[in-house]
Design a protein around this motif. Structure first.
Motif, mmCIF file in Angstrom:
data_model
loop_
_atom_site.group_PDB
_atom_site.id
_atom_site.type_symbol
_atom_site.label_atom_id
_atom_site.label_comp_id
_atom_site.label_asym_id
_atom_site.label_seq_id
_atom_site.Cartn_x
_atom_site.Cartn_y
_atom_site.Cartn_z
ATOM 1 N N LEU A 119 -6.006 5.186 -8.077
ATOM 2 C CA LEU A 119 -7.245 4.684 -7.475
ATOM 3 C C LEU A 119 -8.226 4.173 -8.521
ATOM 4 O O LEU A 119 -9.097 3.368 -8.208
ATOM 5 N N GLN A 120 -8.130 4.658 -9.763
ATOM 6 C CA GLN A 120 -9.020 4.197 -10.827
ATOM 7 C C GLN A 120 -8.331 3.219 -11.773
ATOM 8 O O GLN A 120 -8.897 2.830 -12.793
ATOM 9 N N ILE A 159 5.208 -7.068 -10.462
ATOM 10 C CA ILE A 159 5.281 -5.962 -9.494
ATOM 11 C C ILE A 159 4.003 -5.139 -9.537
ATOM 12 O O ILE A 159 3.453 -4.774 -8.492
ATOM 13 N N TRP A 160 3.497 -4.858 -10.759
ATOM 14 C CA TRP A 160 2.247 -4.084 -10.844
ATOM 15 C C TRP A 160 1.073 -4.880 -10.273
ATOM 16 O O TRP A 160 0.219 -4.324 -9.584
ATOM 17 N N ARG A 161 1.054 -6.169 -10.528
ATOM 18 C CA ARG A 161 -0.005 -7.002 -9.960
ATOM 19 C C ARG A 161 0.048 -6.975 -8.426
ATOM 20 O O ARG A 161 -0.993 -6.955 -7.763
ATOM 21 N N SER A 162 1.252 -6.955 -7.876
ATOM 22 C CA SER A 162 1.404 -6.914 -6.418
ATOM 23 C C SER A 162 0.913 -5.588 -5.851
ATOM 24 O O SER A 162 0.162 -5.563 -4.875
ATOM 25 N N ILE A 163 1.331 -4.477 -6.465
ATOM 26 C CA ILE A 163 0.914 -3.162 -5.971
ATOM 27 C C ILE A 163 -0.580 -2.970 -6.148
ATOM 28 O O ILE A 163 -1.258 -2.386 -5.286
ATOM 29 N N TRP A 164 -1.120 -3.468 -7.257
ATOM 30 C CA TRP A 164 -2.548 -3.299 -7.532
ATOM 31 C C TRP A 164 -3.418 -4.007 -6.499
ATOM 32 O O TRP A 164 -4.547 -3.588 -6.244
ATOM 33 N N GLU A 165 -2.902 -5.064 -5.866
ATOM 34 C CA GLU A 165 -3.651 -5.767 -4.828
ATOM 35 C C GLU A 165 -3.946 -4.860 -3.629
ATOM 36 O O GLU A 165 -4.895 -5.100 -2.881
ATOM 37 N N ALA A 166 -3.138 -3.822 -3.433
ATOM 38 C CA ALA A 166 -3.338 -2.902 -2.312
ATOM 39 C C ALA A 166 -4.159 -1.677 -2.701
ATOM 40 O O ALA A 166 -4.269 -0.738 -1.911
ATOM 41 N N GLN A 167 -4.732 -1.672 -3.900
ATOM 42 C CA GLN A 167 -5.481 -0.498 -4.360
ATOM 43 C C GLN A 167 -6.687 -0.205 -3.463
ATOM 44 O O GLN A 167 -6.927 0.938 -3.073
ATOM 45 N N ALA A 168 -7.451 -1.244 -3.136
ATOM 46 C CA ALA A 168 -8.626 -1.044 -2.281
ATOM 47 C C ALA A 168 -8.230 -0.527 -0.906
ATOM 48 O O ALA A 168 -8.941 0.290 -0.304
ATOM 49 N N LEU A 169 -7.089 -0.980 -0.408
ATOM 50 C CA LEU A 169 -6.603 -0.512 0.886
ATOM 51 C C LEU A 169 -6.248 0.971 0.840
ATOM 52 O O LEU A 169 -6.581 1.732 1.749
ATOM 53 N N GLY A 187 0.808 -1.205 0.000
ATOM 54 C CA GLY A 187 0.000 0.000 0.000
ATOM 55 C C GLY A 187 0.847 1.263 0.000
ATOM 56 O O GLY A 187 0.449 2.299 -0.559
ATOM 57 N N LYS A 188 2.024 1.187 0.589
ATOM 58 C CA LYS A 188 2.919 2.342 0.593
ATOM 59 C C LYS A 188 3.415 2.648 -0.811
ATOM 60 O O LYS A 188 3.567 3.823 -1.187
ATOM 61 N N GLN A 189 3.651 1.605 -1.615
ATOM 62 C CA GLN A 189 4.036 1.833 -3.004
ATOM 63 C C GLN A 189 2.887 2.454 -3.787
ATOM 64 O O GLN A 189 3.090 3.361 -4.617
ATOM 65 N N GLY A 190 1.666 1.973 -3.528
ATOM 66 C CA GLY A 190 0.506 2.573 -4.184
ATOM 67 C C GLY A 190 0.304 4.021 -3.780
ATOM 68 O O GLY A 190 -0.085 4.861 -4.602
ATOM 69 N N TRP A 191 0.581 4.323 -2.517
ATOM 70 C CA TRP A 191 0.474 5.701 -2.043
ATOM 71 C C TRP A 191 1.490 6.602 -2.743
ATOM 72 O O TRP A 191 1.191 7.757 -3.081
#
Length: 404
Positions: free
Chosen positions: A127-128, A138-148, A98-102
């Motif tokens: 977010l979209q 790596i993108w699949r991993s980060i995308w898993e935390a999108q809802a979080l 989630g920190k990477q997504g942030w």
């Protein structure tokens, strides 16, 4: 981790020592990988299984695997609700991602964000974003935390020129910060269009026409400042507004029910605040959670002693009473007449010992083989019933103290 745990197993460690090694070393080993990659559930289960095996093993140099009295999920619960506060690796991994997504959401000038935006979300924000076709691991991993990230990310309104009315979480509402009514006139519009022309104030006519009462009241509660022009992202789970792995992990644990009821007067909290050595605290925790290989506390309580000395026996008697007192506070719903009777007996024994010690009385030892019935000790005396066994093969002698 397997190599580390194998090296620890050759040492004599208490439960408190094992807790420190697991939390500070074992659970920190996969942190670097978890900050970028989503570990599979099988890998997390394997790592947690090694830590659980090391935790429950009776003796470090023993070949026995030990008895797992609790599941690892229970041990991951907060100490104030009966667990030991170990980390759930799956939730911890998701908090790191989630920190990477942030960063992708807030750091618009970084090379990483520009590459991912061009590849996966060219017309929106993280977010979209969609998973897309043939995504990288790596993108699949980060995308898993999108809802979080969506649950905690919020927009602060400056000029409102970069905040989407329908797509961004900008309303001051913890559960649902998005606009409810999907009005056609609001599609692709920015928050700046809801303000009066040339002024930093809301246009009441537009709010009355376009929004339901709930959204209108929330928008009116937002204070607009003439000195602030930049629209910023902030993390609403932290007072500082910054994303932290700790706050997200705490949120996930609350959602899973592992950190509920953390009242200030929590009895578990009192247990961990006792002014006793950490190994004694762990012994009390094991007793209060029925993780000791003994019968119920309404019957006899046996404490295994390695030394046959009077001061050790007295310390054990005080420990028995502390154990009963703590259990009485933590598991008050399981009280019974038998348990209360045993507690009163323990209190009476302890009071006798305190009086005897205050008067500097000496222990009177003796052996009685002809007595078939237990007799009450005389005033200012303590009667300790003991039993022992000799193991010639191991050249060891063990003494048991029996208290009631």
């Amino acid at each position: 981790m397997r190599k580390r745990i194998f090296s620890w197993e050759t040492k004599f460690l208490s439960k408190a020592g094992k807790e420190i090694l697991i939390k500070l070393v074992a659970q920190a080993l996969p942190s670097y990988a978890m900050s970028v990659f989503l570990l599979t559930k099988e890998i997390c289960a394997s790592l947690e299984g090694m830590m659980a095996k090391f935790w429950w093993k009776a003796q470090s140099n023993s070949s026995s695997k030990g008895v797992s009295w609790f599941s690892w999920k229970c041990l991951c619960q907060h100490k104030h609700v009966g667990g030991l506060g170990f980390r759930d690796l799956c939730d911890y991994n998701l908090s790191f991602l989630g920190k990477q997504g942030w960063r992708l959401l807030t750091k618009k000038d970084t090379l990483l964000e520009r590459i991912y935006k061009a590849r996966y979300y060219p017309n929106g924000s993280f977010l979209q974003a969609k998973l897309g076709q043939n995504p990288s691991f790596i993108w699949r991993s980060i995308w898993e935390a999108q809802a979080l990230v969506r649950n905690g990310a919020r927009r602060s309104i400056g000029s409102g020129a970069s905040v989407s009315i329908l797509l961004d979480p900008w309303l001051p509402m913890g559960s649902n910060p998005f606009v409810i009514l999907d009005h056609q006139g609001l599609v692709d519009k920015k928050v700046a269009s809801l303000m009066s022309v040339g002024e930093k104030s809301w246009d009441l006519e537009i709010l009355d026409d376009m929004f339901v009462e709930r959204d209108k009241n929330l928008i009116m509660s937002i204070q607009l400042s003439d000195s602030t022009e930049e629209d910023l992202w902030y993390w609403h789970m932290e007072h500082s507004g910054l994303y932290t792995v700790k706050s997200v992990y705490k949120f996930l644990q609350f959602a899973a029910g592992n950190w509920l009821h953390l009242e200030e007067d929590n009895c578990w909290k009192k247990l961990w605040k006792l002014d006793v050595p950490p190994k004694v605290q762990h012994f009390l925790w094991r007793a209060c959670t029925s993780c000791l290989p003994t019968k119920d506390f309404s019957s006899w309580f046996f404490a295994l002693l390695e030394e046959d000395r009077g001061d050790v026996i007295l310390d054990a008697a005080m420990l028995i009473w502390s154990l009963w007192k703590t259990r009485n506070e933590v598991l008050w719903q399981k009280k019974s007449a038998t348990a209360l009777r045993v507690v009163k007996s323990a209190r009476h024994v302890l009071n006798q010992w305190m009086v005897a010690r205050s008067q500097q009385s000496l222990f009177q030892t003796g052996v009685s083989f002809h007595c078939n019935q237990w007799r009450k000790p005389e005033n200012f005396h303590i009667k300790v019933n003991v039993d022992g066994a000799i193991f010639e093969a191991f050249q060891k002698v063990r003494v048991w103290l029996c208290g009631s």
